[in-house]
Design an enzyme around this catalytic site. Structure first.
Site, PDB file in Angstrom:
ATOM      1  N   CYS A  68      -6.314 -10.872  -2.648  1.00 35.71           N
ATOM      2  CA  CYS A  68      -5.808 -10.243  -1.425  1.00 35.71           C
ATOM      3  C   CYS A  68      -4.422  -9.634  -1.659  1.00 35.71           C
ATOM      4  CB  CYS A  68      -5.773 -11.311  -0.330  1.00 35.71           C
ATOM      5  SG  CYS A  68      -4.852 -10.871   1.151  1.00 35.71           S
ATOM      6  N   CYS A  71      -1.741 -10.772   0.766  1.00 29.93           N
ATOM      7  CA  CYS A  71      -1.381 -12.168   0.471  1.00 29.93           C
ATOM      8  C   CYS A  71      -0.362 -12.217  -0.664  1.00 29.93           C
ATOM      9  CB  CYS A  71      -2.612 -12.974   0.056  1.00 29.93           C
ATOM     10  SG  CYS A  71      -3.875 -13.122   1.336  1.00 29.93           S
TER      11      CYS A  71
END
Length: 147
Positions: A68, A71
Site C-alpha cells: 500500500c 501506508c
C-alpha cells in the site's frame, strides 16, 4: 504475553508486559533504565489483545500492508507519533495481509486505517493517511483524565 526488549546498556533481553510499555522500567541484569516504547510495535493477535486490554494509556493502531503506497507514506508519521508520544501512548502496527482477522474485527475496508483505543475500547477510527500532528491530537483527546 510480554514484549521482549533488549537493554541498550548491557544487551540483556527483558520481558515487558503490555501494561508497562509506556513506563520507564529497569533492566533485570544491570538495572539501567528501560525507557517507554518510542517506536511502533508490530503486533500479532496476542500482542494486540494484550496491549489494547491492559495499556493504561491510549493506543494508536495503524492497519497497513506493505503493498500500500499511502501506508508507506504514512509510516514515518506513525513512527514520529510513537517517538513524540512515548510514555503517553503506545503505537501498534497491524499488517492486514498477515492478520486479516484483526482487520475484520474492526471492519477495516481501506488502508491505512487508524484506530485509537482507550481503556480497551475504540474511541476513534479513520481511514486514510494523516500526519503525526493529527495522530497525536487523537491520542491526547483519548487520554484518561488524571485526577
Amino acid at each position: 504475553m510480554a514484549m521482549i526488549r533488549a537493554c541498550a546498556n548491557c544487551g540483556q533481553k527483558n520481558r515487558i508486559p503490555g501494561k508497562f510499555l509506556a513506563n520507564t522500567g529497569r533492566c533485570g541484569a544491570c538495572k539501567a533504565p528501560l525507557p517507554p516504547m518510542a517506536e511502533p510495535i508490530a503486533a500479532d493477535e496476542a500482542i494486540f489483545d494484550e496491549v489494547i486490554q491492559n495499556a493504561p494509556v491510549p493506543v494508536l493502531v495503524d492497519f497497513w500492508a506493505a503493498w500500500c503506497g499511502p501506508c508507506r507514506m504514512a509510516a514515518p508519521e506513525v513512527a514520529r507519533t510513537a517517538a513524540d508520544m512515548a510514555g503517553k501512548a503506545v503505537v501498534l502496527k497491524v499488517d492486514t495481509e498477515e492478520y486479516p482477522q484483526l482487520a475484520a474485527r474492526f471492519n477495516v475496508r481501506g488502508i491505512p486505517n487508524f484506530v485509537v483505543f482507550s481503556g480497551g475500547r475504540v474511541v476513534m477510527q479513520q481511514p486514510g493517511a494523516v500526519n503525526h500532528e493529527q495522530m497525536e491530537q487523537w491520542l491526547r483527546s483519548a487520554a484518561p483524565a488524571s485526577g
